[in-house]
Every structure is written in structure tokens, then in C-alpha cells.
Motif scaffolding. Structure first.
Motif, PDB file in Angstrom:
ATOM      1  N   SER A   1       2.276  -2.979  -7.618  1.00  0.00           N
ATOM      2  CA  SER A   1       0.958  -3.170  -7.039  1.00  0.00           C
ATOM      3  C   SER A   1       0.457  -4.596  -7.246  1.00  0.00           C
ATOM      4  O   SER A   1       0.528  -5.147  -8.344  1.00  0.00           O
ATOM      5  CB  SER A   1      -0.037  -2.183  -7.664  1.00  0.00           C
TER       6      SER A   1
ATOM      7  N   GLN B   1       0.819  -1.210   0.000  1.00  0.00           N
ATOM      8  CA  GLN B   1       0.000   0.000   0.000  1.00  0.00           C
ATOM      9  C   GLN B   1       0.858   1.267   0.000  1.00  0.00           C
ATOM     10  O   GLN B   1       0.397   2.340  -0.400  1.00  0.00           O
ATOM     11  CB  GLN B   1      -0.926   0.009   1.222  1.00  0.00           C
TER      12      GLN B   1
ATOM     13  N   MET C   1      -3.210   9.256  -3.667  1.00  0.00           N
ATOM     14  CA  MET C   1      -2.758   8.291  -4.663  1.00  0.00           C
ATOM     15  C   MET C   1      -3.143   8.771  -6.056  1.00  0.00           C
ATOM     16  O   MET C   1      -4.292   9.138  -6.307  1.00  0.00           O
ATOM     17  CB  MET C   1      -3.359   6.914  -4.398  1.00  0.00           C
TER      18      MET C   1
ATOM     19  N   GLU D   1      -1.042   3.536  -9.920  1.00  0.00           N
ATOM     20  CA  GLU D   1      -0.269   2.381  -9.485  1.00  0.00           C
ATOM     21  C   GLU D   1       1.125   2.417 -10.105  1.00  0.00           C
ATOM     22  O   GLU D   1       1.305   2.879 -11.231  1.00  0.00           O
ATOM     23  CB  GLU D   1      -0.965   1.077  -9.899  1.00  0.00           C
TER      24      GLU D   1
ATOM     25  N   LYS E   1       2.944   3.441  -4.259  1.00  0.00           N
ATOM     26  CA  LYS E   1       1.978   3.970  -5.215  1.00  0.00           C
ATOM     27  C   LYS E   1       2.579   5.189  -5.911  1.00  0.00           C
ATOM     28  O   LYS E   1       3.655   5.665  -5.550  1.00  0.00           O
ATOM     29  CB  LYS E   1       0.682   4.382  -4.501  1.00  0.00           C
ATOM     30  N   LYS E   2       1.866   5.692  -6.892  1.00  0.00           N
ATOM     31  CA  LYS E   2       2.177   7.004  -7.442  1.00  0.00           C
ATOM     32  C   LYS E   2       1.432   8.031  -6.597  1.00  0.00           C
ATOM     33  O   LYS E   2       0.216   7.957  -6.451  1.00  0.00           O
ATOM     34  CB  LYS E   2       1.745   7.097  -8.907  1.00  0.00           C
ATOM     35  N   TRP E   3       2.188   8.987  -6.037  1.00  0.00           N
ATOM     36  CA  TRP E   3       1.599   9.969  -5.131  1.00  0.00           C
ATOM     37  C   TRP E   3       1.749  11.375  -5.702  1.00  0.00           C
ATOM     38  O   TRP E   3       2.765  11.706  -6.319  1.00  0.00           O
ATOM     39  CB  TRP E   3       2.271   9.908  -3.759  1.00  0.00           C
TER      40      TRP E   3
ATOM     41  N   GLY F   1      -5.175   5.297  -0.052  1.00  0.00           N
ATOM     42  CA  GLY F   1      -5.135   6.372  -1.031  1.00  0.00           C
ATOM     43  C   GLY F   1      -4.718   7.716  -0.483  1.00  0.00           C
ATOM     44  O   GLY F   1      -4.662   8.695  -1.229  1.00  0.00           O
TER      45      GLY F   1
END
Length: 215
Positions: A188, A62, A180, A183, A65-67, A139
Motif C-alpha cells: 500500500s 487499490q 477491505m 493493508e 489489499k487484505k480482503w 474498499g
């Protein structure tokens, strides 16, 4: 969060301490709720959407991720600065490296999506980074990074032979609030399962699980 350090390996009165060693850390959870903040109370009355669930398992993937979101920094000379982050760079994603970026880091992942990274030893006059990351819900990612120095000597007009030290000083501060944005490829679990389904559709129904297992 309360972090305590103490001097080690120095006899009282023998010489000034050269560093502070991590002794213990205490985490506290607070929330504006009528019932006590316990796992049983959360299970009986789950928080509404937008409020964090403190007692919950958070899988390691978790964090990866792409943030995107906003960052704010403070420094004694640069002052306050804020900017938008469209996509986080890999070098800046320290929350995904649980053991830290350098040696001498004490780290721990706690329930509820909390990651702590603090130095095992603070050397006098050398800035050290204290990091805390939190996934309050899926997220969302909040982070704080503080640079701290300690054991700075104080010039005293009284020449009584005593060595005096200034309190710990904050040298830098950064806070991040991210959401988020997508992915990461090959990271992921959900993306892997989606790709697995696409491969089966493309290669045919006879494809087995062993054919698509990780190398």
C-alpha cells in the motif's frame, strides 16, 4: 459484458473446428439514474455514497489489499455452496495479477475499477476460465469467475455427414463480495508513507528522501 469468439484457420467444410479464438468484447454500464450515464453527468452530479462512480481513475495499488467477505460457488454435481472468507489467500488474489495466472489470457483494466481476464482461445472440450473483477468504490471488491466449455459434439441419429456442436456449457461459477480488511505489508502506498513518517521520527529530522527511497 458481451464476449464473442469465432473459428479461425479452418476452411468451411474441410474439418470440424478445433477451437474458438477471441474476436471482440463489448462492455455496457447500466444504472438507475435520471440522467444519461456519462462522465459529464457523473461529474455534475456525483453518485451518493454506496452507489458506484463508473468514470473514475483507479490506481493499481487499490487492488492489493487484505480482503474478507463471502464466496458462493456452483457446480453441476456439487450444487450451491457458500462460505465466509476471513482473509484472502495470495493464490486466490487473481485480481491483483492483471495479466492472469497462465499464458494465453487476454486481460484489460478499464476505467471505474474493472478488470477482465478471458482466454484468447477456447479449445474444444477443455474448460476455460472467464474472470471479471470490479471495485465499485474504494474498499469494496466484487468478483465473478465462470468455467466454460465449447465445441462439444452432439450425437445425432441422422447420418448425413454433418458435425453438430452443443452450445457452450457452464461448468462452474463463483461469485465473491469482499470488503477491505486492512493493508498488505509493503504494497500500500499509504502504508509506505506512514512508515516513511515513522522512520523520519525515529531517525531524526535530518533524514532525507534519498535515505528512504525504494531500492
Amino acid at each position: 459484458m458481451l464476449i464473442q469468439f469465432f473459428t479461425t484457420g479452418v476452411e468451411p467444410g474441410s474439418c470440424p473446428p478445433q477451437g474458438l479464438k477471441l474476436f471482440r468484447m463489448t462492455m455496457c454500464r447500466e444504472a438507475k439514474r435520471p440522467e444519461p450515464l456519462t462522465s459529464e453527468a457523473e461529474a455534475a452530479s456525483p453518485p451518493a455514497e454506496g452507489n458506484p462512480t463508473f468514470f473514475r481513475p483507479v490506481p493499481p495499488f487499490q487492488w492489493h489489499k487484505k480482503w474478507s467477505g463471502t464466496s458462493w460457488t456452483w457446480g453441476p454435481t456439487s450444487g450451491d455452496r457458500g462460505w465466509s472468507v476471513e482473509e484472502m489467500e495470495e493464490a486466490d488474489a487473481w485480481h491483483g495479477r492483471a495479466r492472469g495466472d497462465i499464458e494465453g489470457i487476454w486481460s484489460m483494466r478499464l476505467g471505474g475499477g474493472v478488470l477482465v481476464q478471458v482466454p484468447k482461445v477456447i479449445v474444444g472440450g477443455q474448460p476455460e476460465l472467464f474472470r471479471l473483477a470490479w471495485l465499485p468504490e474504494e474498499g469494496r471488491l466484487s468478483r465473478i469467475e465462470a468455467g466454460v466449455t465449447a465445441l462439444g459434439e452432439v450425437d445425432d441419429v441422422e447420418d448425413d455427414g454433418a458435425v453438430r456442436f452443443a452450445p457452450p456449457q457452464l461448468t462452474s461459477l463463483r461469485t465473491d463480495v469482499f470488503k477491505m480488511a486492512g493493508e498488505l505489508e509493503g504494497v500500500s502506498k499509504m502504508e509506505f508513507l506512514r512508515n516513511l513518517g515513522a522512520e523520519k521520527d525515529e531517525l531524526g529530522p535530518d533524514l532525507t528522501e534519498e535515505d528512504t527511497a525504494f531500492a
